[in-house]
Design a protein around this motif. Structure first.
Motif, PDB file in Angstrom:
ATOM      1  N   GLN A   1       0.801  -1.275   0.040  1.00  0.00           N
ATOM      2  CA  GLN A   1       0.078   0.011  -0.094  1.00  0.00           C
ATOM      3  C   GLN A   1       0.822   1.155  -0.034  1.00  0.00           C
ATOM      4  OE1 GLN A   1      -2.304   0.868   3.549  1.00  0.00           O
ATOM      5  NE2 GLN A   1      -4.043   1.520   2.354  1.00  0.00           N
ATOM      6  N   LEU A   2       2.053   1.160   0.720  1.00  0.00           N
ATOM      7  CA  LEU A   2       2.796   2.374   0.875  1.00  0.00           C
ATOM      8  C   LEU A   2       3.427   2.547  -0.313  1.00  0.00           C
ATOM      9  CD1 LEU A   2       3.705   4.209   2.849  1.00  0.00           C
ATOM     10  CD2 LEU A   2       5.730   2.890   3.401  1.00  0.00           C
ATOM     11  N   ALA A   3       3.821   1.526  -1.201  1.00  0.00           N
ATOM     12  CA  ALA A   3       4.385   1.680  -2.699  1.00  0.00           C
ATOM     13  C   ALA A   3       3.380   2.139  -3.586  1.00  0.00           C
ATOM     14  CB  ALA A   3       4.976   0.164  -2.966  1.00  0.00           C
ATOM     15  N   GLY A   4       2.105   2.178  -3.440  1.00  0.00           N
ATOM     16  CA  GLY A   4       1.040   2.686  -4.395  1.00  0.00           C
ATOM     17  C   GLY A   4       0.589   1.414  -5.090  1.00  0.00           C
ATOM     18  N   LEU A   5       0.934   0.168  -4.855  1.00  0.00           N
ATOM     19  CA  LEU A   5       0.632  -1.085  -5.618  1.00  0.00           C
ATOM     20  C   LEU A   5      -0.786  -1.560  -5.337  1.00  0.00           C
ATOM     21  CD1 LEU A   5       4.100  -2.687  -5.570  1.00  0.00           C
ATOM     22  CD2 LEU A   5       3.038  -1.475  -7.394  1.00  0.00           C
ATOM     23  N   ILE A   6      -1.271  -1.333  -4.071  1.00  0.00           N
ATOM     24  CA  ILE A   6      -2.632  -2.088  -3.647  1.00  0.00           C
ATOM     25  C   ILE A   6      -3.166  -1.071  -2.775  1.00  0.00           C
ATOM     26  CG2 ILE A   6      -1.606  -4.300  -3.786  1.00  0.00           C
ATOM     27  CD1 ILE A   6      -1.954  -4.248  -0.623  1.00  0.00           C
ATOM     28  N   VAL A   7      -4.661  -1.328  -2.936  1.00  0.00           N
ATOM     29  CA  VAL A   7      -5.541  -0.356  -1.883  1.00  0.00           C
ATOM     30  C   VAL A   7      -6.065  -1.202  -1.078  1.00  0.00           C
ATOM     31  CG1 VAL A   7      -7.358   0.948  -1.925  1.00  0.00           C
ATOM     32  CG2 VAL A   7      -6.132   1.062  -4.235  1.00  0.00           C
TER      33      VAL A   7
ATOM     34  N   ALA B   1      -8.093  -6.198   0.483  1.00  0.00           N
ATOM     35  CA  ALA B   1      -6.766  -5.474  -0.152  1.00  0.00           C
ATOM     36  C   ALA B   1      -6.976  -5.825  -1.914  1.00  0.00           C
ATOM     37  CB  ALA B   1      -5.615  -6.142   0.212  1.00  0.00           C
ATOM     38  N   PHE B   2      -6.920  -4.948  -2.641  1.00  0.00           N
ATOM     39  CA  PHE B   2      -6.818  -5.342  -4.234  1.00  0.00           C
ATOM     40  C   PHE B   2      -5.882  -4.604  -4.701  1.00  0.00           C
ATOM     41  CE2 PHE B   2     -10.186  -2.202  -2.985  1.00  0.00           C
ATOM     42  CZ  PHE B   2      -9.924  -1.152  -3.751  1.00  0.00           C
ATOM     43  N   ASP B   3      -5.861  -5.022  -5.983  1.00  0.00           N
ATOM     44  CA  ASP B   3      -4.850  -4.248  -6.762  1.00  0.00           C
ATOM     45  C   ASP B   3      -4.869  -2.794  -7.314  1.00  0.00           C
ATOM     46  OD1 ASP B   3      -3.468  -6.721  -6.836  1.00  0.00           O
ATOM     47  OD2 ASP B   3      -3.905  -7.288  -8.759  1.00  0.00           O
ATOM     48  N   MET B   4      -4.013  -1.844  -7.313  1.00  0.00           N
ATOM     49  CA  MET B   4      -4.437  -0.282  -7.895  1.00  0.00           C
ATOM     50  C   MET B   4      -4.715  -0.495  -9.210  1.00  0.00           C
ATOM     51  SD  MET B   4      -4.563   2.864  -7.259  1.00  0.00           S
ATOM     52  CE  MET B   4      -3.904   3.011  -5.792  1.00  0.00           C
ATOM     53  N   PHE B   5      -3.778  -1.601 -10.195  1.00  0.00           N
ATOM     54  CA  PHE B   5      -4.144  -1.526 -11.606  1.00  0.00           C
ATOM     55  C   PHE B   5      -4.787  -2.648 -11.852  1.00  0.00           C
ATOM     56  CE2 PHE B   5      -0.208   1.099 -10.507  1.00  0.00           C
ATOM     57  CZ  PHE B   5      -0.698   2.374 -11.197  1.00  0.00           C
ATOM     58  N   ARG B   6      -5.949  -2.594 -12.670  1.00  0.00           N
ATOM     59  CA  ARG B   6      -6.460  -3.617 -13.193  1.00  0.00           C
ATOM     60  C   ARG B   6      -7.015  -3.416 -14.605  1.00  0.00           C
ATOM     61  NH1 ARG B   6      -8.763  -2.305  -8.461  1.00  0.00           N
ATOM     62  NH2 ARG B   6     -10.697  -1.696  -9.373  1.00  0.00           N
ATOM     63  N   ASN B   7      -6.885  -4.368 -15.536  1.00  0.00           N
ATOM     64  CA  ASN B   7      -7.271  -4.307 -17.108  1.00  0.00           C
ATOM     65  C   ASN B   7      -6.842  -2.905 -17.381  1.00  0.00           C
ATOM     66  OD1 ASN B   7      -8.564  -5.253 -19.079  1.00  0.00           O
ATOM     67  ND2 ASN B   7     -10.540  -3.961 -18.831  1.00  0.00           N
ATOM     68  N   ARG B   8      -5.501  -2.856 -17.265  1.00  0.00           N
ATOM     69  CA  ARG B   8      -4.614  -1.657 -17.907  1.00  0.00           C
ATOM     70  C   ARG B   8      -3.429  -2.199 -18.572  1.00  0.00           C
ATOM     71  NH1 ARG B   8      -6.668   3.468 -16.284  1.00  0.00           N
ATOM     72  NH2 ARG B   8      -8.321   3.343 -14.577  1.00  0.00           N
TER      73      ARG B   8
END
Length: 586
Positions: A183-189, A195-202
């Motif tokens: 989360q601190l790295a901005g990779l997940i929310v 918890a789920f991925d920040m980027f999906r279908n991109r």
């Protein structure tokens, strides 16, 4: 790191940093004796003339005369400031900065930073691998349909965030990273217990810095998802205001004549694939002052290649203002028909792209002003001429002004003289005829060293730098060249060659030091005291010869027999001393 870095701390950094290891990370080196040799990274050559001296922690090129210590080398290769180079080297050996040495939290922050960078690196690999799977095929097809081939996809490390909620989360937690770190790295929310991925279908564009570290990601949505582009938010390792996309590629380009700044990631990738070198983009934000200063390090000027639509033109106007504030020379590449760089190069080809003539800011502003007035009416031409006259007041070069006046005269029908009057400055004053400026002193990068005995003094300084001479054998007064005398004084005071070059007050002093400290062969170092004795004798002989010449000249111009006799007596004494020194030399 505010203020001056303590010299004791810098001495420790130099002692703990292996310059051979650092330089080897940028170019191949081959050992010959105690030195290492390679092809100079600062000029084109076929025969190695670039030497690295591990004993003195210095580098020197016998071809282009570039030289310095390990900090200067990192500054040149990475195009960073002195303090930034020091920080990079300190991070490399895990050495806390001076103000952090007593900070008990430093090690935790350093460890956290390394963990986040490591997580991003693993994420970039995961996204790239997913691109070649069945789940990633729709995104790969999208990239192919945009005209990208597999080679450029791999070059930029593009990837796929597949259409699943937590594929990256599961992968990285399986690698031992905590959800808090991700989360601190901005990779997940993280929301509640989920918890789920920040980027999906991109489609994923890794953002990599000058040191090839993955700092964050940009994601282009598939379909109609919003936002179209999603970027990593600011994190402890990423600030979108301070970096640019593809900076890791242009840092490798030597003798880059210009950086091409475009609006988006896809523009960079597409025009790079087409053969354009030096393309970068801002990171999902408008150009910042920090980014302008960063680009200034990599090329003498920046070419703005924003989209041809009205939004792109407004962005150019703002960017030109920032570049002017930061004193960065900038020009504009104008694409017709509202095209963006990617579209233009795909439709019309690389030759057409290269044929676009960069416009100066003044020419661009005149073009933008022209759109605001009806030039088919006298009133429109008059207002346009007045608006351009205000703009041309800022033009400093008479030749450039003449070109703009000629264009404006054709566009409006007003004579050159009338336009000059409107500008409010007479042509003579503009050229400086009434206010001549004092001539500037010409400064050449390579000083001509023609003084007699300079080479001898240079060798003596090189011997002194080895630290192999008896204490007190060489004194500051043994040098007549002012640069070499200043360098000798610092060596005698106990400063290291690397520290001296680091603190050199001028480029000429740094060049003199680099050349002298790299002068000796290994065999000469082994006989340092004997060679120094010869040098001191030669310096003394030269000094006596200069005195004899002065006395001889005095004998010719003396206005009394007594003065001529006194001068002759001194010449006799000096000649005997000179003969004795020559005999000692034999």
């Amino acid at each position: 790191m505010a203020g001056r870095i303590p010299s004791s701390w810098m001495d420790e950094l130099y002692a703990r940093t292996d310059i051979v290891s650092v330089v080897s990370g940028y170019l191949p080196l081959k050992k010959d004796g105690r030195r290492y040799w390679g092809l100079c990274p600062f000029h084109h050559e076929k025969t190695p003339s670039f030497s690295v001296n591990s004993e003195l922690n210095l580098y020197y090129c016998f071809g282009c005369k570039a030289g310095g210590n390990v900090v200067q080398f990192v500054m040149e290769m990475e195009r960073v400031s002195y303090l930034e180079a020091v920080k990079l080297l300190a991070d490399r050996i895990h050495m806390p900065l001076p103000e952090l040495q007593e900070d008990p939290d430093y090690e935790r922050r350093r460890s956290q930073r390394e963990r986040l960078l490591s997580a991003n690196r693993e994420a970039a690999r995961f996204y790239h691998d997913q691109l070649w799977t069945e789940a990633g095929k729709p995104i790969l097809d999208y990239l192919h349909n945009r005209g990208l081939d597999d080679g450029v996809i791999r070059k930029f490390g593009l990837g796929a965030a597949i259409d699943q909620w937590d594929s990256l989360t599961e992968f990285l937690t399986g690698k031992g990273y905590t959800q808090e770190e991700l989360q601190l790295a901005g990779l997940i929310v993280i929301k509640g217990d989920h918890a789920f991925d920040m980027f999906r279908n991109r489609a994923i564009f890794p953002i990599i810095d000058q040191q090839n570290r993955v700092l964050g990601f940009g994601g282009r949505a598939m379909g109609d998802a919003k936002p179209k582009y999603l970027n990593t938010a600011d994190t402890p390792i990423f600030n979108k205001r301070k970096g640019v996309y593809a900076i890791n590629l242009i840092r490798k380009a030597r003798d880059l004549k210009r950086v091409i700044l475009v609006e988006g990631y896809m523009d960079v990738v597409a025009i790079t694939q087409a053969g354009v070198v030096g393309a970068v983009a801002t990171l999902g934000t408008a150009l910042t002052n920090e980014q302008a200063r960063l680009l200034k390090r990599y090329a003498p000027e920046v070419h703005l290649a924003y989209d041809g639509d009205e939004a792109g033109q407004h962005a150019i106007e703002r960017a030109l203002g920032i570049f002017e504030t930061e004193d960065v020379p900038a020009k504009v590449l104008y694409f017709p028909d509202g095209l963006d760089p990617d579209e233009f190069i795909r439709m019309r080809g690389l030759d057409a792209f290269r044929a676009i003539r960069p416009m100066s800011p003044t020419a661009y502003w005149m073009q933008r002003l022209r759109l605001q007035y009806e030039l088919n009416t006298q009133e429109g031409r008059t207002e346009y001429a007045k608006a351009c006259a205000e703009l041309l007041k800022k033009v400093k070069e008479p030749v450039e002004l003449e070109n703009y006046l000629e264009l404006l005269s054709v566009q409006t029908g007003f004579s050159r003289e009338v336009l000059i009057q409107q500008i409010g400055v007479s042509h003579g004053e503009k050229q400086g005829q009434n206010n001549p400026s004092p001539a500037r002193e010409t400064i050449t990068p390579k000083r001509q060293r023609k003084a007699d005995g300079y080479r001898t003094e240079q060798t003596l300084l090189a011997l002194l730098a080895t630290g192999r001479l008896p204490e007190g054998m060489v004194k500051e007064t043994d040098f007549t060249d002012q640069d070499l005398k200043a360098l000798a004084a610092r060596l005698i005071a106990g400063e290291t060659p690397a520290a001296i070059i680091s603190d050199a007050e001028s480029d000429s002093l740094r060049q003199a030091a680099g050349e002298a400290f790299s002068l000796l062969t290994e065999g000469e170092k082994d006989h340092a005291a004997d060679i120094a004795a010869d040098c001191l004798r030669n310096v003394q002989m030269l000094h006596i010869q200069q005195q004899i010449q002065a006395m001889t000249d005095l004998m010719k111009t003396a206005d009394s027999p007594e003065k001529r006799a006194q001068a002759l007596s001194e010449v006799t004494v000096l000649s005997k001393e000179l003969a004795q020194l020559k005999q000692q030399g034999r």
